[in-house]
Design an enzyme around this catalytic site. Structure first.
Site, PDB file in Angstrom:
ATOM      1  N   GLU A   1     -28.455  27.033   1.558  1.00 11.80           N
ATOM      2  CA  GLU A   1     -27.074  26.885   2.010  1.00 11.80           C
ATOM      3  C   GLU A   1     -26.718  25.400   2.051  1.00 11.80           C
ATOM      4  O   GLU A   1     -27.420  24.613   2.681  1.00 11.80           O
ATOM      5  CB  GLU A   1     -26.926  27.506   3.401  1.00 11.80           C
ATOM      6  CG  GLU A   1     -27.059  29.024   3.344  1.00 11.80           C
ATOM      7  CD  GLU A   1     -27.589  29.639   4.627  1.00 11.80           C
ATOM      8  OE1 GLU A   1     -27.724  28.924   5.629  1.00 11.80           O
ATOM      9  OE2 GLU A   1     -27.893  30.850   4.600  1.00 11.80           O
TER      10      GLU A   1
ATOM     11  N   HIS B   1     -31.160  28.265  17.524  1.00  8.89           N
ATOM     12  CA  HIS B   1     -31.295  27.156  16.570  1.00  8.89           C
ATOM     13  C   HIS B   1     -32.355  26.165  17.029  1.00  8.89           C
ATOM     14  O   HIS B   1     -32.302  24.993  16.666  1.00  8.89           O
ATOM     15  CB  HIS B   1     -29.965  26.403  16.417  1.00  8.89           C
ATOM     16  CG  HIS B   1     -28.900  27.139  15.686  1.00  8.89           C
ATOM     17  ND1 HIS B   1     -28.256  28.237  16.208  1.00  8.89           N
ATOM     18  CD2 HIS B   1     -28.343  26.944  14.462  1.00  8.89           C
ATOM     19  CE1 HIS B   1     -27.345  28.674  15.346  1.00  8.89           C
ATOM     20  NE2 HIS B   1     -27.379  27.906  14.276  1.00  8.89           N
TER      21      HIS B   1
ATOM     22  N   GLU C   1     -29.696  34.731   3.630  1.00  7.07           N
ATOM     23  CA  GLU C   1     -31.073  34.235   3.568  1.00  7.07           C
ATOM     24  C   GLU C   1     -32.037  35.229   2.929  1.00  7.07           C
ATOM     25  O   GLU C   1     -32.925  34.852   2.172  1.00  7.07           O
ATOM     26  CB  GLU C   1     -31.581  33.866   4.970  1.00  7.07           C
ATOM     27  CG  GLU C   1     -31.000  32.575   5.543  1.00  7.07           C
ATOM     28  CD  GLU C   1     -29.665  32.770   6.245  1.00  7.07           C
ATOM     29  OE1 GLU C   1     -29.163  33.925   6.289  1.00  7.07           O
ATOM     30  OE2 GLU C   1     -29.118  31.780   6.756  1.00  7.07           O
TER      31      GLU C   1
ATOM     32  N   PHE D   1     -32.328  26.692   9.576  1.00  5.69           N
ATOM     33  CA  PHE D   1     -33.090  26.657  10.829  1.00  5.69           C
ATOM     34  C   PHE D   1     -34.107  27.792  10.772  1.00  5.69           C
ATOM     35  O   PHE D   1     -33.778  28.885  10.312  1.00  5.69           O
ATOM     36  CB  PHE D   1     -32.163  26.828  12.038  1.00  5.69           C
ATOM     37  CG  PHE D   1     -31.212  25.677  12.230  1.00  5.69           C
ATOM     38  CD1 PHE D   1     -31.601  24.536  12.933  1.00  5.69           C
ATOM     39  CD2 PHE D   1     -29.942  25.719  11.682  1.00  5.69           C
ATOM     40  CE1 PHE D   1     -30.728  23.465  13.090  1.00  5.69           C
ATOM     41  CE2 PHE D   1     -29.065  24.648  11.830  1.00  5.69           C
ATOM     42  CZ  PHE D   1     -29.460  23.515  12.539  1.00  5.69           C
TER      43      PHE D   1
ATOM     44  N   ASP E   1     -35.091  29.740  12.836  1.00  6.77           N
ATOM     45  CA  ASP E   1     -34.592  30.924  13.545  1.00  6.77           C
ATOM     46  C   ASP E   1     -33.983  31.947  12.576  1.00  6.77           C
ATOM     47  O   ASP E   1     -33.998  33.147  12.833  1.00  6.77           O
ATOM     48  CB  ASP E   1     -33.521  30.502  14.551  1.00  6.77           C
ATOM     49  CG  ASP E   1     -33.924  29.261  15.329  1.00  6.77           C
ATOM     50  OD1 ASP E   1     -34.246  29.403  16.511  1.00  6.77           O
ATOM     51  OD2 ASP E   1     -33.932  28.147  14.752  1.00  6.77           O
TER      52      ASP E   1
END
Lengths: 336, 325
Positions: A30, A142, A73, A96, A98
């Protein structure tokens, strides 16, 4: 020649070196071009990653090899696994760590297992770069340090450098490695400086570093907590206690020999980690010491970790959440 | 692509090989000679073979838990496949993958897959490799109607469409996701309609008719090779066995299954068409049947005579760069 670079600049430099030296290296994620290449608006370079780690790659290597992905993702990480399986060497940015929550299958069930399931007749040379850790008031979704989770999966490698030079050398090693590697970039030190050699060099995966030599106690850190350990060692020196600091660098493979060699010198060990205590890297190192280093221990292994809780937003609470120098000092003093 | 006599015979051989392989497996499991989870492809042969007839080793397949048919259609050797199912070291994956992970990269076969929908992004990635490295290859993901409700389907199609990758998405709609009828869980009647969301063609083929699949897959593959992007091809089909061998089939009527077998069977339909057109005589097909039957018997003998993996294999190939100890 070494010069000072930010951690994030060292990563950027490694990506430039990797892409220039191997046409099979592609960068996906991204905003990795970040809207670069909009000639209609006179824009050539744009974001280059949310942290700026991929800056300049689009201009240098073009749209075919530097690809902005949808916010998707699972899709692009899965595609990167397929690309790695068929001859590319993708470097994927998961903004991130996460966000692995929505993208776990390609890592857990595909990248990690394809080689083994296919009887060794496949390779998945994939690097997943991802930002980890607390410290930027980014709250619970995050700020996690989930490297223990990926290190626990056979077939994946996981590294987490603590300084710009290691960041560059480990990233180049990760990209050139034929196994899938999760490369963790602690966000609290992304914009801190350090000396970085110029040119092309690698730091081997699976090797810890001795960040400071000492004789009374071993402090083991990973990523940001190496700096906590170094500060604690300095404070301890003022009290007449000589602390050795081991920077794990690689969580899988784990350099158990380096940890045990240090324990043999000091007889006491404190493991410092920003992740919660259960089933994590601190527990793993403690188990290693109990299994293989019991006779070397003059005191029980101590762990200084985050609590078993999500990362809070409020600065007042986040500062309580992360391991501090004071907590490390307290742990060392309690060992007697 | 023209269907010469040779190509027709080859297509029939592959379809027959799939049918015979799967029927043999059902027999072996029932007789207690074979263990593990087995999802059989019998009934759906025209889909894999109709697509594979256009492809070579530079082209890729990513498959599903019901993957034996895709492997055979893509040219994976049945001896190695059978040995894999018996868990022997001579298997395609040295016995470490089993039914749900048979792969052969030398044939462009990226593997069966135990996770529903997971093959889709893998095929997208293989298509990205083809595009970046300009191999001219096309990459095909096979998956079921059930997988079209997975995120990997939507994310994979979106990515392939926005990057105009040389990919083909083949949904094998056999009417059931495990035991659940498709219409219970999927609000569109035709999964091909979902292509519209990604701005790519959605095409429906009769998955029991080799010629229909062949024609429509051919158009989609030509489009992909020309750089015009992916297609979603829905093949309406039926699985003769249940979700897995041992499935009690409580969710569907015997009459329904009989109807598909008697009226729609892919191999019988192929034979009627090729005989009617005067392309292939039945003698040639019966010769193929006999050859395939002995091939499968040979594969079982080979598998049963093969050694199990050595204990050392347990820790081999976890990593490329070092061996676990």
């Amino acid at each position: 020649m070494a010069r000072e670079l930010l951690f994030v600049q060292a990563i950027n430099e490694a990506l430039h070196v990797a892409m220039a030296s191997d046409p099979d290296v592609v960068v996906l994620g991204e905003d990795v071009a970040g809207g670069g290449g909009r000639s209609d608006q006179g824009i050539e370079e744009a974001w280059g990653g949310v942290m700026g780690a991929t800056k300049g790659l689009y201009s240098a290597f073009g749209a075919e090899r530097v690809r902005d992905t949808p916010i998707s993702e699972m899709g692009f990480l899965g595609a990167a696994v397929g690309a790695a399986l068929t001859g590319l060497r993708p470097v994927v940015e998961i903004m991130f760590i996460d966000f692995l929550g929505v993208a776990f299958d390609p890592l857990l069930n595909q990248a990690a297992k394809l080689r083994y399931m296919f009887g060794g007749r496949a390779r998945v040379p994939l690097t997943v770069r991802t930002v980890t850790g607390a410290g930027l008031r980014a709250a619970a979704q995050h700020s996690q340090s989930l490297y223990g989770m990926t290190a626990a999966i056979p077939g994946l490698k996981t590294v987490c450098p603590s300084n710009p030079a290691d960041a560059k050398g480990l990233l180049l090693a990760a990209i050139r490695d034929d196994d899938p590697v999760v490369f963790c970039e602690p966000k609290s030190i992304l914009f801190s400086k350090g000396e970085v050699p110029e040119g092309d060099f690698t730091v081997p995966l699976g090797k810890a570093a001795l960040a400071r030599a000492g004789s009374d106690v071993t402090l083991v850190g990973v990523g940001r907590t190496v700096h906590v350990a170094l500060e604690a060692a300095q404070a301890l020196a003022a009290e007449g206690t000589s602390a050795e600091v081991v920077d794990l660098r690689s969580l899988s493979p784990l350099d158990g020999d380096a940890v045990l060699a240090s324990l043999a010198r000091t007889g006491r060990i404190v493991v410092i980690d920003e992740a919660p205590p259960r089933c994590g890297i601190a527990a793993d190192v403690a188990a290693l010491c109990a299994d293989r280093g019991f006779d070397l221990l003059d005191a029980p292994v101590r762990r200084v970790t985050a609590p078993h809780a999500p990362v809070p937003f409020s600065p007042a609470l986040e500062d309580l959440y992360v391991p501090t120098v004071a907590r490390v000092l307290a742990a060392v003093r309690e060992m007697g | 692509m023209e269907l010469t006599r040779e190509r027709l015979l080859d297509a029939y051989r592959r379809m027959r090989r799939i049918r015979a392989f799967e029927e043999k497996l059902a027999e072996l499991v029932t007789a207690g000679r074979l263990a593990g989870f087995l999802h059989l492809y019998a009934g759906e042969e025209a889909v894999a073979v109709g697509v594979a007839a256009h492809l070579g080793d530079r082209d890729h397949f990513a498959s599903t838990h019901r993957g034996h048919g895709h492997c055979i259609a893509k040219g994976v050797e049945v001896r190695g496949m059978m040995a894999e199912l018996f868990g022997r070291s001579t298997g395609t994956c040295k016995g470490k993958g089993g039914s749900m992970h048979i792969a052969d990269l030398s044939k462009g076969m990226l593997g069966a897959n135990g996770i529903v929908g997971a093959g889709i992004p893998l095929a997208v990635g293989a298509a990205l490799t083809a595009k970046v490295k300009r191999t001219g290859g096309v990459s095909v993901a096979f998956f079921g109607d059930g997988a079209s409700n997975q995120g990997q389907f939507h994310e994979g199609l979106n990515l392939a469409a926005v990057w105009k990758l040389p990919a083909l998405f083949v949904v094998e709609n056999n009417g059931y996701g495990e035991a659940t009828p498709t219409e219970f869980v999927t609000p569109v009647r035709d999964i091909a309609a979902r292509a519209g969301s990604y701005g790519i063609p959605g095409v429906i083929a009769d998955g029991m008719d080799f010629f229909d699949v062949f024609e429509k897959a051919g158009e989609a593959i030509a489009r992909a090779r020309a750089g015009d992007g992916p297609t979603l091809l829905e093949c309406k089909t039926y699985r003769y066995f249940g979700h897995y061998v041992g499935d009690n089939l409580a969710y569907r009527s015997k009459e329904e299954a009989e109807r598909w077998r008697q009226q729609r069977d892919a191999l019988e339909g192929f034979e009627r068409r090729t005989a009617g057109e005067g392309w292939l005589e039945s003698g040639a097909l019966r010769a193929v049947d006999a050859e395939v039957a002995s091939e499968i018997e040979d594969a079982v003998r080979f598998a049963e005579a093969s050694p199990f993996p050595e204990p050392a294999a347990l820790l081999q190939d976890v990593y490329v760069s070092y061996e676990e100890t």
